[in-house]
Design a protein around this motif. Structure first.
Motif, mmCIF file in Angstrom:
data_model
loop_
_atom_site.group_PDB
_atom_site.id
_atom_site.type_symbol
_atom_site.label_atom_id
_atom_site.label_comp_id
_atom_site.label_asym_id
_atom_site.label_seq_id
_atom_site.Cartn_x
_atom_site.Cartn_y
_atom_site.Cartn_z
ATOM 1 N N GLU A 138 -70.383 7.227 94.792
ATOM 2 C CA GLU A 138 -71.384 7.136 95.920
ATOM 3 C C GLU A 138 -71.084 6.198 97.105
ATOM 4 O OE1 GLU A 138 -76.225 5.679 95.600
ATOM 5 O OE2 GLU A 138 -75.199 5.877 94.070
ATOM 6 N N THR A 149 -74.289 8.923 100.143
ATOM 7 C CA THR A 149 -73.700 10.408 99.864
ATOM 8 C C THR A 149 -72.966 10.303 98.751
ATOM 9 O OG1 THR A 149 -73.327 10.623 102.486
ATOM 10 C CG2 THR A 149 -72.325 12.068 100.739
ATOM 11 N N GLU A 199 -69.005 16.984 98.827
ATOM 12 C CA GLU A 199 -70.127 16.562 98.577
ATOM 13 C C GLU A 199 -70.871 17.108 97.608
ATOM 14 O OE1 GLU A 199 -73.916 15.329 101.257
ATOM 15 O OE2 GLU A 199 -72.042 15.638 102.271
ATOM 16 N N VAL A 200 -71.533 16.381 96.565
ATOM 17 C CA VAL A 200 -72.228 17.023 95.602
ATOM 18 C C VAL A 200 -73.714 16.529 95.669
ATOM 19 C CG1 VAL A 200 -70.325 17.035 94.064
ATOM 20 C CG2 VAL A 200 -71.697 15.125 94.049
ATOM 21 N N THR A 201 -74.678 17.293 95.202
ATOM 22 C CA THR A 201 -76.055 16.869 95.145
ATOM 23 C C THR A 201 -76.478 15.985 94.400
ATOM 24 O OG1 THR A 201 -76.321 19.593 95.523
ATOM 25 C CG2 THR A 201 -78.390 18.040 94.881
ATOM 26 N N GLN A 202 -77.406 14.777 94.909
ATOM 27 C CA GLN A 202 -77.423 13.931 94.108
ATOM 28 C C GLN A 202 -78.475 14.132 92.641
ATOM 29 O OE1 GLN A 202 -78.113 10.199 96.124
ATOM 30 N NE2 GLN A 202 -77.642 11.018 97.812
#
Length: 202
Positions: A138, A149, A199-202
């Motif tokens: 993160e 992000t 990038e990944v979804t939080q």
């Protein structure tokens, strides 16, 4: 009856080749097993597996001093020489830099898949291993800020023996990999993969 007699030699021929076929199949399976190549001992594999767990722990805890202890000493000496500083000065610089970035970067998880570890041979005949590594990090825009992000990095961690002991080092950017090749000339022609980041979804 004549047809039955004629068929018998063919049956014997097939039975004669079956053990050889089984032998070749078994040999091929052993060659493809991770850890079977180049005669890695169970002790080596167990030690690397143990180090992988320690590596994940110090990384998740942002323990730069612990991470540096896991690096090959020859690599630390080589980088220090390039920077024209002592080993202690280099280690101090890295710990300070990690401390400054701690408020911006947080490692959520690190997984080293030692079950999928593969073995390779360097030009000097020595063995090294590549361990698939998955890291989730993160990154905050500002220290303590609300916006951040989350990225996922798929990379490889290099396990190699240096001065008689196994050590681990993550294969990161081109520059990081170049530092490894400069420290270990036998790895200079080895083709290491670069990390894949998304990038990944939080």
């Amino acid at each position: 009856h004549r047809a039955a007699r004629a068929a018998r030699p063919k049956e014997k021929t097939r039975m004669h080749h079956r053990p050889q076929t089984r032998y070749r199949s078994t040999l091929l399976a052993l060659m493809l097993l991770p850890g079977a190549a180049f005669g890695q001992s169970p002790e080596d594999i167990a030690r690397i597996t143990e180090l992988a767990g320690q590596f994940a722990a110090v990384t998740e805890n942002s323990d730069m001093a612990g991470s540096l202890e896991m690096l090959p000493p020859t690599l630390i000496d080589s980088i220090s020489a390039q920077m024209n500083v002592t080993r202690d000065e280099y280690i101090g610089h890295m710990i300070q830099a990690a401390s400054q970035n701690a408020s911006l970067v947080s490692v959520r998880s690190v997984t080293l898949d030692t079950d999928a570890m593969t073995w390779h041979e360097a030009t000097d005949g020595s063995s090294y291993a590549l361990i698939p590594t998955l890291s989730v990090v993160e990154i905050s825009d500002t220290p303590g800020g609300p916006r951040s992000t989350v990225v996922q990095e798929v990379s490889q961690t290099l396990a190699l023996k240096d001065r008689g002991e196994w050590h681990l080092v993550r294969l990161g950017s081109d520059q990081q990999q170049e530092n490894i090749r400069m420290a270990f000339p036998a790895l200079y022609d080895q083709d290491f993969p670069l990390p894949q980041i998304e990038e990944v979804t939080q």
